[in-house]
Design an enzyme around this catalytic site. Structure first.
Site, PDB file in Angstrom:
ATOM      1  N   HIS A  91      11.506   4.487  10.331  1.00  0.00           N
ATOM      2  CA  HIS A  91      12.781   4.111   9.865  1.00  0.00           C
ATOM      3  C   HIS A  91      13.142   2.938  11.137  1.00  0.00           C
ATOM      4  CE1 HIS A  91      14.466   7.088   7.007  1.00  0.00           C
ATOM      5  NE2 HIS A  91      13.854   6.163   6.396  1.00  0.00           N
ATOM      6  N   ASP A 102      -5.066   0.103  -1.152  1.00  0.00           N
ATOM      7  CA  ASP A 102      -5.859   1.171  -1.971  1.00  0.00           C
ATOM      8  C   ASP A 102      -7.098   0.749  -2.251  1.00  0.00           C
ATOM      9  OD1 ASP A 102      -4.249   3.538  -1.444  1.00  0.00           O
ATOM     10  OD2 ASP A 102      -3.028   3.406  -3.269  1.00  0.00           O
ATOM     11  N   ARG A 155      -7.563   4.290   6.346  1.00  0.00           N
ATOM     12  CA  ARG A 155      -7.010   3.396   7.302  1.00  0.00           C
ATOM     13  C   ARG A 155      -6.225   3.941   8.284  1.00  0.00           C
ATOM     14  NH1 ARG A 155      -2.795  -1.028   5.112  1.00  0.00           N
ATOM     15  NH2 ARG A 155      -1.618   0.336   4.000  1.00  0.00           N
ATOM     16  N   CYS A 167      -0.043  -7.483  -4.743  1.00  0.00           N
ATOM     17  CA  CYS A 167       0.999  -7.156  -4.173  1.00  0.00           C
ATOM     18  C   CYS A 167       0.776  -5.952  -2.735  1.00  0.00           C
ATOM     19  CB  CYS A 167       1.966  -6.172  -4.991  1.00  0.00           C
ATOM     20  SG  CYS A 167       1.049  -4.514  -5.753  1.00  0.00           S
TER      21      CYS A 167
END
Length: 762
Positions: free
Chosen positions: A367, A632, A642, A679
């Site tokens: 965050h 992915d 990773r 994406c």
């Protein structure tokens, strides 16, 4: 019922073994539904029998001893049909079978639901009552929901024989160095003086104690909780001038966690059970943190940091050593350093003095990193080797592009980064002017640039940067923000806000992508190999009740806007697409029958599993668009996690095998005349974007922060130039050489300051 469900799930999750979990379930459900009996029968497929494993209301002597064959009695009927059975006069049912050992003869009403996990029958849960009546719909729905929770617990117990108990994190420290490697948290460079901030209290050092007065402990905790709430509100208000209200909503997440119905309620329960306030707080925080630490997905795992921060702040008030009121003289050019930075720490420093952030723990999905990107503060996360306690007052340079930290830099290095800083200021002004310009090459090739979003914060930031649509909306984020599955109405409101924000531009909503590496606290999934486990479409097809509610909510949210696109994650078999499409068409028909005038949206699939690369033709024949999840796909192609520091260097987005797969996908999609996009992070990397455009991808979707840079490069090159570069690198067999070649070509074309410093082959 939802609140009761949340409590039961939390209590079951903290149970020490399966037997304890089952006993909790039957006791709590019996009380919640105000029935006289609640029992759980587990099914043994080898002997094809049900065994009574837990009960409240029947004879305890029957537990573990009473068995039923797979077709015997009402329990057998529920299991055979795999659907609920709700009857008001059980003895009159032709399948009723009386078992004298249980003492169930006076109970006439019967409600049984199957316990199913991964399409496998695990058992049957039953509630019974003396009076003759049918249980209402809400009670039936509650029991079905509880059975889904219990299915995961049982399956986990099967695999491990125990509820997973995670060991505490071990602090990592390393030898001091002039340069330290971390992970990029927010782009940019920052120069300044280190201010090391430490937690006001240490939860791990708290011991359990029996209080002399439970009432006094409850009062002390209430005061500490109220003080922590005020502290969070104050820290949030200090950032009001620098963040949008939607971005400040992250502080509302903190406040929601402190609510009397969430963390606060559980601590009070532990106090009433005989622990003092500090000990009860430590127990609850440890359990919450454990839920999140088991997750492989870094975004969800980072919530453990938020919970720890809240617990520490409450503890500080309990111990009376709160220092929030003591004024601090921060350096004019502060680089804030901590073992684990949190959003509330960020609020303690005046924004006009903050030049950079450094955190020993954490990732770009925390965050605090999200807020740092919103505020434009260069940030480096996960600098595990830095001796942070020794940095106080030292001159630091934060390189948020490459995730580097320099201490006590020499004059040459300082001047180099000072020049980069001034270039950044000029570049931001130039990029802002491109906001409303199309991403079109010098020879007229147009490629739309979309964004990936998860919070409304992301959406608003995206519009500021000229996004033309949403290529990936992560629907699991709203699920993560709650302590239960959000209702259809709640999901509808959330999705409507995203669709309205971008309308009439398209919004691509990925169906719930949880499981294995992204488990929810109220739907825990623990697996030895989560990346190859129960995740994505596999979970939602196994639980069509979750999938259908989400699709219905999406469709209803799109009424009158019709800019919705639905995307299915983790597809590896054609049958998964067929099954999902069947459910989507069913949901569409149901929504229309309810009076919603909703058009059928475009449906697409994510190409992120190697098997899907070789099924492009078959997939394209079934759906309207394809979208490559390059993160992915790279991970699976290279067999590299990773997030594992031991092999992270082997994760190479520009690996020749990855580029070859991407080129095959684009070519096959073009043959089928099916739009295809990317994406993943590669689309937002200016170097990767050039190659993807040259390969023939129809659209790129990325983090909003990267969009202006990608647009600037697209507008400054020709498609012919990009295709020549692609032809050159496709002949190379080394990822570092490929990266260096692209970078050198872009620098020669005049884009050196836009691409910025690059990490090798990443």
């Amino acid at each position: 019922m939802l609140e009761i469900l949340r409590r039961i799930v939390q209590e079951v999750s903290s149970a020490t073994d399966l037997s304890a979990a089952l006993n909790v379930v039957v006791a709590r459900i019996r009380a919640a539904m105000k029935t006289e009996v609640c029992s759980v029968y587990l099914y043994d497929p080898e002997i094809k029998q049900y065994v009574l494993m837990a009960t409240e209301g029947l004879k305890q002597t029957a537990v573990g001893r009473v068995t039923l064959s797979s077709s015997q009695g009402l329990v057998g009927l529920v299991g055979a049909r795999e659907e609920p059975l709700n009857i008001d006069d059980a003895p009159s049912h032709p399948k009723f079978h009386f078992v004298s050992e249980t003492g169930e003869d006076p109970f006439r009403s019967f409600l049984g639901v199957p316990i199913i996990h991964h399409k496998r029958l695990m058992g049957v849960m039953v509630v019974q009552q003396r009076e003759s009546r049918q249980f209402d719909e809400s009670e039936e729905a509650f029991l079905v929901t509880m059975s889904a929770q219990l299915a995961g617990v049982i399956a986990h117990a099967e695999a491990t024989g125990d509820i997973l108990d995670l060991p505490g994190n071990k602090k990592k420290s390393g030898k001091k160095n002039a340069r330290f490697n971390g992970a990029p948290g927010a782009p940019g460079v920052g120069l300044g003086r280190a201010y090391v901030i430490t937690p006001a209290a240490d939860l791990s050092s708290v011991v359990d104690k029996v209080p002399s007065s439970i009432d006094d402990e409850l009062k002390r905790f209430d005061l500490a909780l109220a003080a922590a709430r005020e502290e969070i509100k104050k820290l949030g208000s200090q950032l009001e001038g620098d963040l949008r209200p939607e971005e400040l909503a992250l502080f509302d997440v903190y406040l929601n966690m402190l609510d009397d119905n969430a963390l606060g309620a559980e601590v009070k329960q532990r106090i009433r059970q005989g622990n003092w306030a500090q000990g009860a707080l430590r127990q609850v925080v440890k359990e919450y943190v454990g839920h999140f630490q088991v997750m492989e997905d870094v975004y969800l795992r980072e919530r453990a940091t938020d919970i720890r921060d809240l617990g520490t702040r409450i503890l500080a008030h309990l111990q009376g050593n709160d220092s929030s009121e003591i004024p601090v003289d921060f350096p004019a050019n502060t680089i804030l350093v901590s073992e684990e930075l949190t959003p509330s720490m960020l609020g303690e420093v005046p924004a006009d003095k903050l030049r950079g952030l450094v955190s020993v723990k954490g990732s770009s999905n925390s965050h605090v990193a999200i807020l740092a990107r919103a505020m434009g503060i260069p940030t480096v996360m996960g600098v595990v080797d830095v001796p942070y306690a020794q940095l106080e007052g030292l001159e630091l340079i934060v390189d948020g592009y490459r995730g580097l930290l320099f201490s006590s830099p020499n004059d040459e290095l300082r001047e180099e980064y000072q020049a980069i800083y001034h270039e950044e200021q000029l570049l931001q002004q130039d990029l802002q002017e491109l906001k409303d310009c199309p991403a079109e090459t010098l020879d007229g090739h147009r490629i739309p640039l979309w964004v990936n979003t998860g919070l409304i914060t992301d959406a608003l930031r995206s519009l500021d940067r000229g996004a033309e649509g949403v290529g990936l909306y992560r629907t699991e984020v709203p699920f993560m923000m709650k302590d239960r599955f959000p209702s259809e109405n709640e999901q509808q409101k959330t999705y409507r806000l995203q669709l309205e924000t971008f309308a009439p531009a398209p919004v691509t909503m990925r169906t719930l992508d949880i499981g294995g590496d992204k488990a929810l606290t109220y739907f825990p999934i623990n697996e030895a190999n989560p990346f190859l486990g129960w995740r994505g479409i596999r979970v939602t097809l196994d639980h069509p009740e979750i999938f259908l509610v989400q699709i219905r909510a999406m469709l209803k949210a799109s009424e009158g806007l019709n800019n919705l696109r639905i995307m299915l994650p983790m597809i590896s078999h054609i049958s998964e697409v067929d099954e999902a499409l069947h459910l989507i068409y069913r949901a569409h028909a149901e929504v229309q029958e309810e009076g919603f005038a909703v058009e059928m949206p475009d449906i697409g699939v994510m190409i992120e599993v190697p098997a899907a690369v070789y099924q492009i033709r078959e997939l394209a024949q079934r759906v309207d668009f394809l979208s490559v999840g390059s993160n992915d796909l790279t991970q699976y192609l290279l067999a590299v996690d990773r997030n594992n520091p031991r092999v992270a260097d082997l994760y190479q987005a520009f690996h020749p095998a990855v580029l070859s797969a991407l080129k095959i996908i684009a070519e096959q999609a073009a043959v089928q005349k099916t739009p295809v996009s990317v994406c993943g992070e590669l689309a937002g990397n200016p170097l990767g974007a050039v190659l993807l455009m040259a390969m023939g991808y129809d659209m790129l979707s990325m983090n909003a922060t990267n969009l202006p840079k990608v647009k600037s490069i697209v507008r400054g090159i020709s498609m012919e130039w990009a295709q020549q570069l692609l032809g050159e690198v496709m002949q190379m067999d080394s990822a570092p050489i490929i990266v260096a070649t692209i970078q050198l070509s872009l620098e020669k074309a005049g884009f050196g300051r836009i691409i910025g410093p690059q990490s090798p082959a990443r």
